[in-house]
Design an enzyme around this catalytic site. Structure first.
Site, PDB file in Angstrom:
ATOM      1  N   ASP A 225       0.861  -1.177   0.000  1.00 37.77           N
ATOM      2  CA  ASP A 225       0.000   0.000   0.000  1.00 37.77           C
ATOM      3  C   ASP A 225       0.902   1.233   0.000  1.00 37.77           C
ATOM      4  OD1 ASP A 225      -2.094   1.950   0.958  1.00 37.77           O
ATOM      5  OD2 ASP A 225      -3.241   0.132   1.314  1.00 37.77           O
ATOM      6  N   HIS A 259      -3.233   6.526   3.498  1.00 35.15           N
ATOM      7  CA  HIS A 259      -3.981   5.308   3.203  1.00 35.15           C
ATOM      8  C   HIS A 259      -3.329   4.089   3.846  1.00 35.15           C
ATOM      9  CE1 HIS A 259      -5.834   2.062   0.838  1.00 35.15           C
ATOM     10  NE2 HIS A 259      -6.819   2.907   0.585  1.00 35.15           N
ATOM     11  N   VAL A 277      -6.596   4.612  19.063  1.00 31.97           N
ATOM     12  CA  VAL A 277      -7.521   3.549  18.700  1.00 31.97           C
ATOM     13  C   VAL A 277      -6.942   2.182  19.032  1.00 31.97           C
ATOM     14  CG1 VAL A 277      -8.567   4.916  16.844  1.00 31.97           C
ATOM     15  CG2 VAL A 277      -6.577   3.457  16.345  1.00 31.97           C
ATOM     16  N   ASN A 367     -14.161   0.036  -5.194  1.00 34.93           N
ATOM     17  CA  ASN A 367     -15.131   1.040  -4.753  1.00 34.93           C
ATOM     18  C   ASN A 367     -15.973   1.650  -5.869  1.00 34.93           C
ATOM     19  OD1 ASN A 367     -14.016   0.674  -2.229  1.00 34.93           O
ATOM     20  ND2 ASN A 367     -12.937   2.627  -2.178  1.00 34.93           N
ATOM     21  N   VAL A 382      -6.666 -15.072  -4.531  1.00 32.38           N
ATOM     22  CA  VAL A 382      -6.853 -14.055  -3.508  1.00 32.38           C
ATOM     23  C   VAL A 382      -8.186 -14.230  -2.799  1.00 32.38           C
ATOM     24  CG1 VAL A 382      -5.559 -12.467  -5.000  1.00 32.38           C
ATOM     25  CG2 VAL A 382      -8.034 -12.265  -4.869  1.00 32.38           C
ATOM     26  N   SER A 437     -11.199  -0.666   1.008  1.00 34.72           N
ATOM     27  CA  SER A 437      -9.854  -0.592   1.588  1.00 34.72           C
ATOM     28  C   SER A 437      -9.897  -0.634   3.105  1.00 34.72           C
ATOM     29  CB  SER A 437      -9.165   0.708   1.162  1.00 34.72           C
ATOM     30  OG  SER A 437      -8.784   0.686  -0.176  1.00 34.72           O
TER      31      SER A 437
END
Length: 497
Positions: A225, A259, A277, A367, A382, A437
């Site tokens: 990523d 991201h 978090v 998306n 995958v 994502s």
């Protein structure tokens, strides 16, 4: 449900040898998935680079391969190949899988997979790529010719990102173990108590899962990523010791990217540190969660290195490959990338004492809110993840199809930001984002929890079965999508049980 549909299209310009799907030498076995043919001429040229081309030389001619000669002088030592190549206005030729990046201890395994036979041409100006593919494919020495297709990060919209600094008190759910991270209550995707109009229980049941397992630092997840902010106060303690590699710039300098940092936080933000978090597999405290390996394939301006990133991750100990990217349109793929996925699945965790036999590759479904033959997501190698909102309904942006394997919370930030997924952002910040994502790392995190709980006892295929066979049935809430959102919505507690 969840099985990949096998598509059959017309073969025109993508060439491969049928016997390459299974090959074996004295020591290494090479097994590849399906390679469906597609018509290269039908692909809009805006979807591939007009100044790049890849070739793979047949192994019968590998004695001619000399990287110094090829890279520095653009000479392959194969007369027919050099005749075409010398007519090009070349900026450079480079190996697709650079040996100076990949781990030298696995060079023979790389050769068994033919990685040393792949080269990428970069031209000084745009060319007729169709014509060049035609020319190179006519040579008996060339096994594969393919364009370099453009790829997109399965990203948030620019106006979606809102960085929030306020802190809310965490809560303990039904007297179960609960880390003291102050923004945990905002992570409805872990425990949905009806926050922001959500449906109670439309979550991954993480608090029940934490009663069983919280993470194991021996498990490594490769985040392929944008770069992870490895100095983030809520990630630093759970970073892999080697941090990672930047495959865009071919350097060890990781450039923090929102991201990649957000994805990483969902998987393994540091738990119970009184900060920010919680991560799904972030441990019980003190930085004892699963390790995050940053394989950077996106910077703020460009991208690259997708195939070698997967090989590098496998060779450096990752057993889960987390991906939130794909091609700009449907119907095509790059064989170098599919080979790399197969390599990761077969060879990650292959060393003695590994926590998983084989590796597992997980992709965000996309998306665009569509179905179709979308790669690499539809590839059988995958696990493809669709997104649901805080009411267990398919998110309005999520792709769907029979190749989707599973759903997970991805949220919806419109009209309410806090209905998105809350995680880490660069610069010690936090924010809500939505997307497949954001759904995908939920599956990677739960996969990491399962491996943490039974280290060394599962194959990758068994792990996949566990994830897909323990989901919650959300189809009554999603009429019209039967069989196109995987086996159901991810449930961490059921997977561990």
């Amino acid at each position: 449900m969840g099985k990949k549909v096998l598509y059959l299209l017309v073969l025109v310009f993508i060439f491969y040898s049928s016997h390459s799907l299974f090959a074996q030498n004295d020591k290494y076995k090479v097994i590849k998935g399906e390679r469906h043919s597609f018509d290269f001429r039908r692909i809009d040229k805006e979807n591939y680079y007009q100044n790049r081309l890849r070739i793979k030389i047949y192994a019968d001619y590998e004695k001619h391969v000399n990287n110094e000669q090829i890279v520095n002088h653009h000479i392959f030592g194969i007369e027919s190949l050099d005749l075409i190549t010398k007519q090009l206005d070349l900026k450079g030729i480079k190996p697709v899988f650079p040996s100076d990046i990949l781990k030298s201890g696995y060079s023979e395994r790389h050769k068994a997979w033919g990685f040393h036979l792949w080269y990428e041409f970069e031209l000084t100006k745009d060319q007729d790529i169709v014509s060049l593919v035609d020319k190179y494919s006519s040579l008996q020495e060339i096994e594969i010719v393919e364009p370099v297709f453009k790829k997109m990060l399965i990203d948030y919209e620019p106006d979606q990102l809102t960085i929030l600094d306020e802190v809310n008190d965490y809560n303990n759910v039904a007297n179960k173990w609960s880390p003291n991270d102050p923004r945990l209550n905002e992570q409805w995707h872990y425990s949905n108590t009806g926050q922001q109009g959500g449906t109670i229980g439309a979550d991954i049941d993480l608090f029940s899962a934490w009663e069983i397992q919280k993470g194991n630092p021996d498990v490594i997840v490769a985040v392929i990523d944008g770069g992870i902010d490895y100095n983030h106060e809520d990630l630093e303690q759970n970073m892999w010791s080697g941090i990672g590699y930047n495959f865009v710039t071919n350097s060890e300098i990781i450039e923090p990217h929102n991201h990649g940092t957000h994805v990483a936080g969902t998987i393994s933000a540091v738990n119970n540190n009184g900060t920010g978090v919680s991560g799904i597999a972030g441990g019980s405290g003190g930085g004892n969660g699963v390790r995050l390996m940053s394989c950077q394939v996106y910077t703020s301006y460009t991208n690259g290195g997708f195939a070698p990133a997967m090989v590098w991750a496998a060779d450096n100990g990752a057993v889960i490959s987390q991906n939130s990217w794909g091609y700009t349109e449907e119907g095509y793929y790059e064989q170098a990338v599919l080979d790399a996925i197969d390599y990761f699945n077969q060879n990650a965790g292959s060393d003695l004492g590994s926590l998983l036999s084989g590796g597992i590759t997980i992709f965000a479904a996309g998306n665009k809110g569509v179905s179709g033959q979308i790669y690499p997501q539809c590839y059988s190698g995958v696990i493809a993840v669709a997104a649901t909102n805080n009411q267990d309904i398919i998110s309005d942006y999520s792709n769907y199809d029979t190749w989707v394997d599973i759903s997970a919370p991805g949220g919806e930030t419109q009209p309410v930001q806090s209905r998105g997924v809350l995680s880490t952002l660069t610069g010690n910040k936090y924010g809500f984002l939505h997307g497949t994502s954001m759904a995908c790392p939920h599956v990677s995190g739960v996969a990491a929890l399962v491996i943490s709980h039974v280290p060394g006892l599962l194959t990758a295929a068994e792990l996949k079965d566990i994830l897909l066979e323990t989901t919650d049935n959300h189809y009554p809430l999603n009429p019209g999508y039967e069989g196109m959102l995987g086996t159901g919505r991810l449930n961490a507690a059921k997977a561990l049980i």
